[in-house]
Design a protein around this motif. Structure first.
Motif, PDB file in Angstrom:
ATOM      1  N   GLU A 128       0.835  -1.203   0.000  1.00  0.00           N
ATOM      2  CA  GLU A 128       0.000   0.000   0.000  1.00  0.00           C
ATOM      3  C   GLU A 128       0.871   1.254   0.000  1.00  0.00           C
ATOM      4  O   GLU A 128       0.591   2.217  -0.716  1.00  0.00           O
ATOM      5  CB  GLU A 128      -0.961  -0.007   1.180  1.00  0.00           C
ATOM      6  N   LEU A 129       1.943   1.238   0.796  1.00  0.00           N
ATOM      7  CA  LEU A 129       2.871   2.377   0.804  1.00  0.00           C
ATOM      8  C   LEU A 129       3.534   2.531  -0.562  1.00  0.00           C
ATOM      9  O   LEU A 129       3.717   3.647  -1.050  1.00  0.00           O
ATOM     10  CB  LEU A 129       3.945   2.198   1.881  1.00  0.00           C
ATOM     11  N   GLN A 163       1.319   4.228  -2.975  1.00  0.00           N
ATOM     12  CA  GLN A 163       1.219   5.661  -2.670  1.00  0.00           C
ATOM     13  C   GLN A 163       2.505   6.410  -3.015  1.00  0.00           C
ATOM     14  O   GLN A 163       2.576   7.625  -2.853  1.00  0.00           O
ATOM     15  CB  GLN A 163       0.943   5.861  -1.177  1.00  0.00           C
ATOM     16  N   ARG A 213       5.333   5.973  -1.397  1.00  0.00           N
ATOM     17  CA  ARG A 213       6.029   6.244  -0.131  1.00  0.00           C
ATOM     18  C   ARG A 213       7.078   5.198   0.218  1.00  0.00           C
ATOM     19  O   ARG A 213       7.954   5.461   1.019  1.00  0.00           O
ATOM     20  CB  ARG A 213       5.022   6.343   1.009  1.00  0.00           C
TER      21      ARG A 213
END
Length: 84
Positions: free
Chosen positions: A28-29, A32, A34
């Motif tokens: 998920e990071l 994004q 990140r």
């Protein structure tokens, strides 16, 4: 954005069932923008990831929401990464 090295070390009470949740968190990071890179240590004692955040406080908030941390199974340490 700044880069932060997030280092995770497994504690004795480490729960293997949390690993897929931790991996999903990292994905998920990555989606994004990140999480620049991540991976386990060769001796399976933990791992690390390179996190992008606006500040150390934001990086800590993100890292402390990682299931690895919230489960109590890993110690997490953050360092600002100054790439050259």
């Amino acid at each position: 954005m700044h880069r932060y090295l997030v280092i995770l070390h497994r504690r004795p009470q480490f729960e293997p069932a949390v690993v897929p949740l931790h991996q999903q968190f990292l994905e998920e990071l990555r989606a994004q923008g990140r999480n620049e890179m991540s991976g386990p240590f060769g001796d399976k004692s933990g791992g690390a990831y390179l996190l992008r955040a606006q500040s150390l406080e934001e990086a800590q908030t993100i890292a402390h929401s990682d299931p690895a941390h919230t489960s109590g199974g890993w110690d997490i340490t953050l360092y600002e990464w100054i790439a050259r």
